[in-house]
Write an enzyme that holds these catalytic residues in place. Structure first.
Site, PDB file in Angstrom:
ATOM      1  NE  ARG A 231      94.901  30.804 135.304  1.00  0.00           N
ATOM      2  CZ  ARG A 231      95.836  31.110 134.342  1.00  0.00           C
ATOM      3  NH1 ARG A 231      96.701  30.611 134.036  1.00  0.00           N
ATOM      4  NH2 ARG A 231      95.688  32.243 133.800  1.00  0.00           N
TER       5      ARG A 231
ATOM      6  CG  HIS B 187      94.563  33.059 128.395  1.00  0.00           C
ATOM      7  ND1 HIS B 187      94.776  32.076 129.447  1.00  0.00           N
ATOM      8  CD2 HIS B 187      95.682  33.016 127.732  1.00  0.00           C
ATOM      9  CE1 HIS B 187      96.381  31.966 129.317  1.00  0.00           C
ATOM     10  NE2 HIS B 187      96.717  32.619 128.290  1.00  0.00           N
TER      11      HIS B 187
ATOM     12  CD  GLU C 256     101.037  35.585 130.902  1.00  0.00           C
ATOM     13  OE1 GLU C 256     101.238  35.880 129.567  1.00  0.00           O
ATOM     14  OE2 GLU C 256     101.517  34.807 131.455  1.00  0.00           O
TER      15      GLU C 256
ATOM     16  CG  ASN D  19     100.604  33.076 134.345  1.00  0.00           C
ATOM     17  OD1 ASN D  19     100.020  32.773 135.316  1.00  0.00           O
ATOM     18  ND2 ASN D  19      99.846  33.537 133.487  1.00  0.00           N
TER      19      ASN D  19
ATOM     20  CE1 TYR E 244     105.436  28.888 131.216  1.00  0.00           C
ATOM     21  CE2 TYR E 244     104.597  31.030 131.756  1.00  0.00           C
ATOM     22  CZ  TYR E 244     104.175  29.740 131.256  1.00  0.00           C
ATOM     23  OH  TYR E 244     103.170  29.293 131.254  1.00  0.00           O
TER      24      TYR E 244
ATOM     25  CD  GLU F 263      99.818  30.618 132.019  1.00  0.00           C
ATOM     26  OE1 GLU F 263     101.165  30.790 131.510  1.00  0.00           O
ATOM     27  OE2 GLU F 263      98.655  31.310 131.760  1.00  0.00           O
TER      28      GLU F 263
HETATM   29  C1  FCB Z   1     102.121  32.554 129.088  1.00  0.00           C
HETATM   30  C2  FCB Z   1     100.474  32.296 128.581  1.00  0.00           C
HETATM   31  C3  FCB Z   1     100.155  30.798 128.113  1.00  0.00           C
HETATM   32  C4  FCB Z   1     101.472  30.074 127.278  1.00  0.00           C
HETATM   33  C5  FCB Z   1     102.469  30.211 128.332  1.00  0.00           C
HETATM   34  C6  FCB Z   1     103.784  29.428 127.471  1.00  0.00           C
HETATM   35  O1  FCB Z   1     102.379  33.755 128.547  1.00  0.00           O
HETATM   36  O2  FCB Z   1      99.603  32.882 129.407  1.00  0.00           O
HETATM   37  O3  FCB Z   1      98.899  30.793 127.298  1.00  0.00           O
HETATM   38  O4  FCB Z   1     101.451  30.540 125.970  1.00  0.00           O
HETATM   39  O5  FCB Z   1     103.015  31.534 128.306  1.00  0.00           O
END
Ligand code: FCB
Length: 447
Positions: free
Chosen positions: A78, A122, A167, A296, A298, A354
Site C-alpha cells: 500500500r 495521503h 484518514e 488504520n 494503533y 495500517e
Molecule cells: C497514521 C498515518 C501514517 C503514519 C502512522 C504512524 O496516522 O496514516 O502516515 O504517520 O499514523
C-alpha cells in the site's frame, strides 16, 4: 513455527507507506510543491528540524525496496500517490514524468507478484491549491476528482485496490484545526468545511472510478479508527468519550454510510464553527457505494469531560499501561473494536490498512536490530485480527505500518515504525528481526 491461528486463504498480507514519508525527490521531474514541502520549512514545526526532502530516497531506490518487499513475501504493498507529481499546480496539464514513476513502481510490483494498493491522497495537497483556500475551498474537491479520474484512466487497470483518502480526520483536525500538520492552519472554524470538502472529493472520486470502470479494481476509503473509551464510568466522562468518537469517526462514517452528519456533533461543533456549506445533492455523492473500507488503528483513547476545552470539552487521560515510543497505549483489542465500529455501519469487506508501532530501535554490535517489542506488538495485534475474523468480521487483509523507517510527519525522523531500518546517512536498509517475524507469519498465513 507451529501455526495455530491460520487466516482464511487469500488473506492479503502487506505493508504500507505514504509518498511524502518515503519518496524524497521533492523537487524532481517537474513535481510541484505540496503543503508538506512548504510546512516543513517553517521553524519549529518538525521536532527534530528534519524534512522529507530526501526521506528514504524511495523515488530513486524503489527497485531495491520492491526487492526487500519480495524477500519478506509481501502479497500487497500500500503506497500513496503524490498529487503534485501528477498535477504540479493541482490541475491543468498532467506531468508525464511524475506519472511514469508510479508506472515503474507498479510494474516492478507486478513482476514480483505483489498487489499494488494505491491511495490517492495521503495529506500532500498541491500548495497551489492551498494558496486558493485548500480544503476550505469547495473547488479543491472538484480538482481532486479530476486528479482521481486521470489516475483511474492511466493506472486503473494496473492497480486492483484503490483508496480515495487516508484518514480525513487528521487532515481536518490537525492540518486545519490545530495546525500540528500541514498546512499548519490553526482555525477550528475551518474544520467542518474541510471535513465536508474532503468527503465531497471522496464521493466525486468514487463517481469518477465508476465512470472509468477499471477492470476488476475496487475502491474504498481509509479511516483512522481509535476506540474512544471513557476514563471512568461517570456519565459526563462517558458522554465525553462519545464526543471524541463523534469527531474522529461518526463525523465521517455517518455521511459515508447513512447520508447525513451526526446531529449531536453538529450541534456541538456547529455553534463554534462555520457551518459546512452542504449543497443539495452533496450527501448523495458522499454516500455512493464503496467496495471495501480500510481501517488504520494503533491504540485506544481515554478521555474525561473537561469544560475548559473549547472544542469538544474533553481531556485526554494518559494510559496506565505500557506504551510505544509514541506514548500510545499497547491495546491489541483496538483491532477488534475498530473493525466492529465500522461493522455497525456496513457489511463491506474490511482491511486493516495500517497497524504497527514505533520503538527505540538500536543497532546491535553485529549489525542486527533485535526489535522484540515490535514483534510482540505485531504478534498480539495479528492475533486480535484473527479473533475479529472468528467473531464473523469479513477482514480481508492486514498491512503493517510501515515498510521502512521514514519521515513521521511532525515527529520528523525521530520515530521509527519500520520493519526495515533506514540508515538515513547512507540510505542503507537493514531488515529488522520484525521483518523476519512478519515473513514467517506470511509464509504460514498465520501465527
Ligand atoms: C497514521 C498515518 C501514517 C503514519 C502512522 C504512524 O496516522 O496514516 O502516515 O504517520 O499514523
Amino acid at each position: 513455527m507451529n501455526t495455530t491461528r491460520r487466516f482464511p486463504s487469500g488473506f492479503l498480507w502487506g505493508a504500507a507507506t505514504a509518498a511524502y514519508q518515503i519518496e524524497g525527490a521533492w523537487a524532481e521531474d517537474g513535481k510541484g510543491d505540496s503543503i508538506w514541502d512548504r510546512f516543513v520549512r517553517k521553524p519549529g514545526v518538525i521536532v527534530d528540524g528534519t524534512t522529507g526532502d530526501v526521506a528514504c530516497d524511495h523515488y530513486h531506490r524503489y527497485a531495491e525496496d520492491v526487492e526487500l518487499m519480495a524477500q519478506m513475501g509481501l502479497g500487497a504493498y500500500r503506497f500513496s500517490i503524490a498529487w503534485p507529481r501528477i498535477f504540479p499546480q493541482g490541475g491543468g496539464k498532467l506531468n508525464q514524468k511524475g506519472l511514469d514513476f508510479y508506472k515503474r513502481l507498479v510494474d516492478a510490483l507486478h513482476k514480483r507478484g505483489i498487489k499494488p494498493v494505491a491511495t490517492l491522497y495521503h495529506w500532500d495537497l498541491p500548495q497551489a491549491l492551498e494558496d486558493h483556500g485548500g480544503w476550505v475551498n469547495r473547488d479543491t474537491a472538484l480538482r481532486f476528482a479530476e486528479y482521481a479520474y486521470a489516475l483511474f484512466q492511466e493506472l486503473g487497470d494496473q492497480v486492483p485496490i484503490w483508496s480515495t483518502l487516508n484518514e480525513p480526520f487528521i487532515q481536518a483536525f490537525y492540518g486545519y484545526g490545530n495546525g500540528e500538520n500541514a498546512p499548519g492552519r490553526r482555525n477550528p472554524w475551518a474544520i467542518l468545511p474541510v471535513v465536508h470538502h474532503l468527503l465531497l472529493g471522496h464521493g466525486l472520486a468514487v463517481e469518477a472510478f465508476r465512470a472509468v470502470r477499471p477492470t476488476n479494481a475496487q475502491i474504498g476509503i481509509v479511516m483512522l479508527i481509535w476506540p474512544s473509551h471513557p476514563a471512568t464510568s461517570l456519565p459526563p466522562d462517558v458522554a465525553a468519550a462519545r464526543r471524541v468518537d463523534g469527531a474522529m469517526h461518526r463525523i465521517f462514517l455517518d455521511p459515508l454510510f447513512r447520508g447525513h452528519y451526526p446531529k449531536d456533533l453538529m450541534f456541538r461543533l456547529g455553534v463554534r464553527m462555520m457551518r459546512a456549506p452542504v449543497l443539495p445533492g452533496d450527501m448523495a455523492i458522499i454516500s455512493r457505494p464503496l467496495d471495501y473500507v480500510g481501517v488504520n488503528t494503533y491504540t485506544r483513547l481515554l478521555h474525561r469531560a473537561d469544560w475548559r476545552d473549547p472544542l469538544l470539552a474533553v481531556r485526554k487521560i494518559e494510559p496506565q499501561a505500557p506504551t510505544t515510543a509514541m506514548g500510545w497505549e499497547i491495546y491489541p483489542d483496538c483491532i477488534v473494536e475498530s473493525l466492529q465500529k465500522v461493522r455497525e455501519y456496513t457489511d463491506l469487506p474490511l482491511y486493516i490498512t495500517e497497524n504497527g508501532a514505533a520503538f527505540e530501535d538500536t543497532l546491535d554490535p553485529d549489525g542486527q536490530i533485535n526489535d522484540t517489542e515490535r514483534i510482540a506488538y505485531l504478534r498480539s495485534h495479528i492475533a486480535a485480527a484473527h479473533r475479529a475474523i472468528e467473531l464473523g468480521i469479513d477482514l480481508r487483509g492486514y498491512f503493517a505500518w510501515t515498510l521502512l523507517d521514514n519521515f513521521e510527519w511532525a515527529k520528523g525522523k525521530s520515530k521509527r515504525f519500520g520493519l526495515i531500518y533506514t540508515d538515513y546517512a547512507t540510505q542503507r536498509r537493514i531488515p529488522k528481526q520484525s521483518a523476519a517475524f512478519f515473513r514467517e507469519v506470511i509464509a504460514n498465513n498465520g501465527l
